[in-house]
Design an enzyme around this catalytic site. Structure first.
Site, PDB file in Angstrom:
ATOM      1  N   ASP A  15      23.384  13.075 -14.550  1.00  0.00           N
ATOM      2  CA  ASP A  15      23.916  12.492 -15.793  1.00  0.00           C
ATOM      3  C   ASP A  15      25.157  13.230 -16.296  1.00  0.00           C
ATOM      4  OD1 ASP A  15      23.908  10.664 -17.903  1.00  0.00           O
ATOM      5  OD2 ASP A  15      22.702  11.979 -19.178  1.00  0.00           O
ATOM      6  N   ASN A  63      20.199   0.626 -16.354  1.00  0.00           N
ATOM      7  CA  ASN A  63      21.656   0.752 -16.260  1.00  0.00           C
ATOM      8  C   ASN A  63      22.368  -0.594 -16.086  1.00  0.00           C
ATOM      9  OD1 ASN A  63      21.481   3.985 -14.588  1.00  0.00           O
ATOM     10  ND2 ASN A  63      21.933   3.575 -16.734  1.00  0.00           N
TER      11      ASN A  63
HETATM   12  C1  IPE Z   1      19.761   8.288 -16.531  1.00  0.00           C
HETATM   13  O1  IPE Z   1      20.932   8.441 -17.235  1.00  0.00           O
HETATM   14  C2  IPE Z   1      19.980   7.432 -15.316  1.00  0.00           C
HETATM   15  C3  IPE Z   1      20.783   8.025 -14.262  1.00  0.00           C
HETATM   16  C4  IPE Z   1      21.318   9.217 -14.265  1.00  0.00           C
HETATM   17  C5  IPE Z   1      20.975   7.197 -13.115  1.00  0.00           C
HETATM   18  P1  IPE Z   1      21.314   7.466 -18.448  1.00  0.00           P
HETATM   19  O2  IPE Z   1      22.675   7.914 -18.891  1.00  0.00           O
HETATM   20  O3  IPE Z   1      21.168   6.058 -18.040  1.00  0.00           O
HETATM   21  O4  IPE Z   1      20.207   7.810 -19.525  1.00  0.00           O
HETATM   22  P2  IPE Z   1      20.213   7.632 -21.096  1.00  0.00           P
HETATM   23  O5  IPE Z   1      20.708   6.253 -21.375  1.00  0.00           O
HETATM   24  O6  IPE Z   1      21.131   8.680 -21.657  1.00  0.00           O
HETATM   25  O7  IPE Z   1      18.796   7.879 -21.513  1.00  0.00           O
HETATM   26  C1  IPE Z   2      25.193   9.054 -14.974  1.00  0.00           C
HETATM   27  O1  IPE Z   2      26.283   9.291 -15.783  1.00  0.00           O
HETATM   28  C2  IPE Z   2      25.462   7.960 -13.961  1.00  0.00           C
HETATM   29  C3  IPE Z   2      24.672   6.741 -14.171  1.00  0.00           C
HETATM   30  C4  IPE Z   2      23.797   6.545 -15.114  1.00  0.00           C
HETATM   31  C5  IPE Z   2      24.914   5.649 -13.240  1.00  0.00           C
HETATM   32  P1  IPE Z   2      26.564   8.427 -17.078  1.00  0.00           P
HETATM   33  O2  IPE Z   2      27.406   7.264 -16.711  1.00  0.00           O
HETATM   34  O3  IPE Z   2      25.289   8.097 -17.781  1.00  0.00           O
HETATM   35  O4  IPE Z   2      27.415   9.450 -17.932  1.00  0.00           O
HETATM   36  P2  IPE Z   2      27.329   9.683 -19.487  1.00  0.00           P
HETATM   37  O5  IPE Z   2      25.911  10.022 -19.813  1.00  0.00           O
HETATM   38  O6  IPE Z   2      27.784   8.407 -20.135  1.00  0.00           O
HETATM   39  O7  IPE Z   2      28.256  10.830 -19.735  1.00  0.00           O
HETATM   40 MG    MG Z   3      24.200   9.084 -19.217  1.00  0.00          MG
END
Ligand code: IPE
Ligand code: IPE
Ligand code: MG
Length: 233
Positions: A15, A63
């Site tokens: 993340d 997602n």
């Molecule tokens: C969790 O991250 C999913 C992945 C890293 C693939 P998210 O960015 O989707 O989680 P939330 O929305 O902050 O809980």
């Molecule tokens: C994790 O990074 C990747 C996926 C969930 C696919 P994010 O895209 O959630 O990155 P932040 O949390 O917005 O920084």
């Molecule tokens: Mg995220």
């Protein structure tokens, strides 16, 4: 960090890609591309030090709520990543598996996933599990349905923990001893809900694209200092 006392299975919630890009004035996609590079180097490192299983959260069942352009750029990156890994698998000796329902993915991506899994059967190095369209609740519901079918077919033991576990995507794989979440959030976001029952949870503010070998060493060293009691004393 003690290299002779490593966890067998490490899981990572990758993340912070979006925030990494935002900090640099770049599009979120640039963060995902950098995150894919981090994944490659961390997976290679885990294999080198002798980790048996590495499970990473790449795309959750939630997602899909993101803007269509972001979803499609993540899917394109996955295609690119898989094409490259298929070429490198022999050299890297990593085995790849996928957790999650791949049916809603594009035919091209599904084909690449199937090809990767096929080639993987020839390797016995570190096993990397990529969670794609994965959700812990979805996984538990699917397992419950399979147990119910088995029960209806006359198997009175269909609801034991062992049978239930064997109906999860992670069938046959030990539970992760440690779950690492970079990016600063302190939650599981629907990751490995069943398997995390006794996992040690390690959170760090480092954003995933900045996550390095030193960061994983720190996480492992922290894990090695934990006393795991599993309900005992
Ligand atoms: C969790 O991250 C999913 C992945 C890293 C693939 P998210 O960015 O989707 O989680 P939330 O929305 O902050 O809980
Ligand atoms: C994790 O990074 C990747 C996926 C969930 C696919 P994010 O895209 O959630 O990155 P932040 O949390 O917005 O920084
Ligand atoms: Mg995220």
């Amino acid at each position: 960090m003690d290299f002779d006392n490593l966890p067998r299975h490490i899981a990572i919630i990758m993340d912070g890609n979006g925030r990494w890009a935002k900090k640099r004035g770049l599009p979120r996609t640039a963060g995902h591309a950098e995150g894919a590079e981090t994944f490659r180097s961390i997976a290679t490192y885990c294999k080198e030090i002798g980790i048996e299983y590495l499970t990473v959260y790449a795309f959750s069942t939630e997602n899909w709520k993101r803007p269509a352009e972001e979803v499609s750029s993540i899917m394109n990156l996955l295609e690119k990543y898989l094409c490259e890994s298929i070429e490198r698998m022999e050299r890297d000796n990593v085995k790849m598996k996928f957790f999650g329902d791949i049916t809603p993915l594009s035919p091209k991506l599904r084909q690449l996933i199937e090809r990767t899994c096929e080639i993987s059967t020839h390797y016995d190095g570190c096993q990397v599990n990529i969670c794609l369209n994965y959700g812990g609740r979805d996984e538990i519901l699917r397992a419950a349905k399979l147990c119910a079918e088995s029960y209806a077919a006359g198997n009175a033991d269909a609801f034991s923990e062992d049978v239930f576990s064997s109906n999860l995507w992670s069938a046959g794989i030990p539970d992760p001893e440690i779950i690492i979440r970079p990016g600063g959030e302190k939650r599981l976001s629907n990751f490995l809900l069943w398997q995390s029952a006794y996992s040690e949870l390690y959170f760090t503010d480092t954003l995933w694209p900045d996550f390095s070998k030193e960061d994983i060493n720190c996480a492992i060293a922290w894990f090695q200092g934990r006393e795991r009691r599993f309900g005992g004393i």
